[in-house]
Structures are given as C-alpha cells and as structure tokens.
Design an enzyme around this catalytic site. Structure first.
Site, PDB file in Angstrom:
ATOM      1  N   GLY A  41       8.418  46.003 -17.971  1.00 29.51           N
ATOM      2  CA  GLY A  41       7.895  47.300 -18.387  1.00 29.51           C
ATOM      3  C   GLY A  41       6.469  47.165 -18.865  1.00 29.51           C
ATOM      4  O   GLY A  41       5.953  46.071 -19.041  1.00 29.51           O
ATOM      5  N   CYS A  42       5.820  48.312 -19.052  1.00 30.56           N
ATOM      6  CA  CYS A  42       4.453  48.306 -19.559  1.00 30.56           C
ATOM      7  C   CYS A  42       4.261  49.549 -20.389  1.00 30.56           C
ATOM      8  O   CYS A  42       4.900  50.571 -20.176  1.00 30.56           O
ATOM      9  CB  CYS A  42       3.427  48.250 -18.425  1.00 30.56           C
ATOM     10  N   GLY A  43       3.355  49.470 -21.355  1.00 29.36           N
ATOM     11  CA  GLY A  43       3.141  50.583 -22.247  1.00 29.36           C
ATOM     12  C   GLY A  43       2.296  51.686 -21.658  1.00 29.36           C
ATOM     13  O   GLY A  43       2.386  52.822 -22.069  1.00 29.36           O
TER      14      GLY A  43
END
Length: 271
Positions: free
Chosen positions: A107-109
């Site tokens: 995931g990534c912000g």
C-alpha cells in the site's frame, strides 16, 4: 444516479424522540480505467464523473493537458462505476511505469506514489494573481452557500468552486470527498477551456498539501480555504507563487502567502 437517498431514522431533539426521514449522501466505488488498465478506485459521489476523471488525471499528472484524453465513458456496474478513459500512448506508457514500480507493495499513502521524491511533482511557479481582491473573496464566500445543494440536503458534502476575480461562482462541484470536489472543478474547467489564471479556487474544507498541489497543477494563482491550512500546503504555495488564504468566513480570512498579490479595500488592522 441519485446523489442522496432517504433513510428512516430515530431522531432525538430537545429530549423528544421521533421517527422521521433523513437524507444521506451517496458514495460509491468509482474505478478509473486508462486504456483498459484499472489504475485507482475512489469512493466518490456519483455525479459529474467525467469532470472528476479528467480533473484527477490532470491534477495527478497522469496527463499533461486535456488534449491527451481522447474520450471518457461512464459504465454503471453491479459493484460500482467504471470510468473508461482513452489517453495518449505516451501518457499511458508513463502510467504503466508508475504502476510497475508499485508492483508487490502492500500500500501507499498517496495514490501512485512510490518514493518520497515523487510526493512533490515537478515544481511550477505561477504568474501572480491579477485582480485578486478581498472584495471578490467576500463575494464568493457569500454566494457559495446557495450552490451547496447536496450539503444542505445531507450535511456531508464538500464543495469546491472556481471563481472569477470579482467573486462570481463560475464552476461549482460537490462531493463527499474534498479532493474529488476539487478534481471535478478542474475537469470541468479543462472541458470548458477556461483560462485558470482568470480566477481563484474556493474550497469549503481545510487546505492540505494535496489540495494546494492540485491547485498549483491546475495553474490557478490563488486558493481560498474555509478551514485551516497545513504547513506543507503553505510552504508549497509559497514556493509556487500562489496566494493562499484560509479560515475564510464572512469578512474574515488569514493570508498565508504572497499578500502582495491580494488587493485590499480595508486597513491592515481590519483585514
């Protein structure tokens, strides 16, 4: 597709319980699909989705101009809505490269961001806002409420507007997501071939880094937020030459960057 739906609720008001109906804002999964490749799924209010898709593509740097988007089709499905975009092959190559470096990550912000270096897009310095004036800000603030139909109905939507320097509301969009509302405005501006330097953005939300960055990417020289800014947003606006106002309500506001580009018709102590 309706943007709000009625629900039976039990309301406590003044110590009295009553069964009544309440309008609840709708949000659905919206998949943005580029040349057949699904890139992102966003929860959004199902209105003005062509504007949303184009604005997102521009503000996220997937395409560098509206001309690089050859077509947009909205497809209703059982699980949500797919917005199919046909984009230029050069833009699609860049999008696939972005996805390739993200492969295998949990995931990534920030959407489509792989590293800290990619958070800040290529720096853009805007021309000074010409004709940006406190009177126009006040006029826009006074007019925005009447255009927030979904907010009045549900109390759960954000609004964004592109305003003429005189404060006239030229394009207004609402969405359950503040980023989505601004993307819808950016997309509508691109489709209408508006000149971004001729006006300013007004948003009913706080001014985060992403909101400021979207405004800079759109080429709009001034951004007015009705709530607080973040330090990252202020620093970005300062570097980009964008005039940033926040805590804007009624006659009040705080100017955080480039006050020399803001015309005033009151004394400094009254501003």
């Amino acid at each position: 597709m309706p943007t709000a739906r009625s629900r039976d609720v039990l309301r406590m008001r003044g110590g009295v319980l009553a069964e009544t109906a309440d309008m609840v804002v709708d949000e659905v999964p919206v998949a943005l699909v580029y040349n057949g490749l699904s890139h992102a799924v966003m929860m959004a209010t199902p209105a003005d989705l062509e504007d949303f898709a184009l604005g997102f593509s521009l503000s996220e740097g997937i395409i560098d101009s509206a001309a690089a988007c050859y077509g947009i089709e909205v497809e209703q499905g059982g699980q949500g809505i797919a917005v199919q975009l046909e984009i230029a092959s050069s833009a699609f190559v860049g999008l696939k490269e972005r996805r390739r470096v993200l492969a295998g990550r949990t995931g990534c912000g920030l959407c489509g961001v792989d590293s800290l270096e990619q958070v800040r897009r290529p720096e853009r310095v805007l021309a000074p806002a010409i004709g940006f004036h406190a009177a126009g800000v006040r006029a826009a603030l006074g007019a925005i409420g009447a255009e927030q139909q979904l907010t009045r109905l549900t109390g759960a939507a954000h609004a964004a507007a592109w305003c003429g320097m005189d404060g006239s509301l030229r394009i207004v969009r609402e969405d359950v997501g503040r980023h989505n509302a601004l993307d819808k405005v950016i997309g509508a501006m691109a489709r209408a071939k508006c000149s971004p330097e001729d006006g300013f953005f007004l948003i009913t939300s706080r001014v985060s880094f992403e909101m400021a960055q979207k405004a800079v990417m759109a080429g709009v020289p001034a951004l007015v937020g009705m709530s607080a800014p973040t330090l990252a947003a202020v620093e970005l606006a300062e570097k980009a030459g964008m005039t940033l106002l926040a805590f804007a309500r009624g006659r009040d506001f705080v100017c955080y960057t480039h006050p020399q580009h803001l015309g005033l018709d009151v004394t400094a102590s009254e501003a």
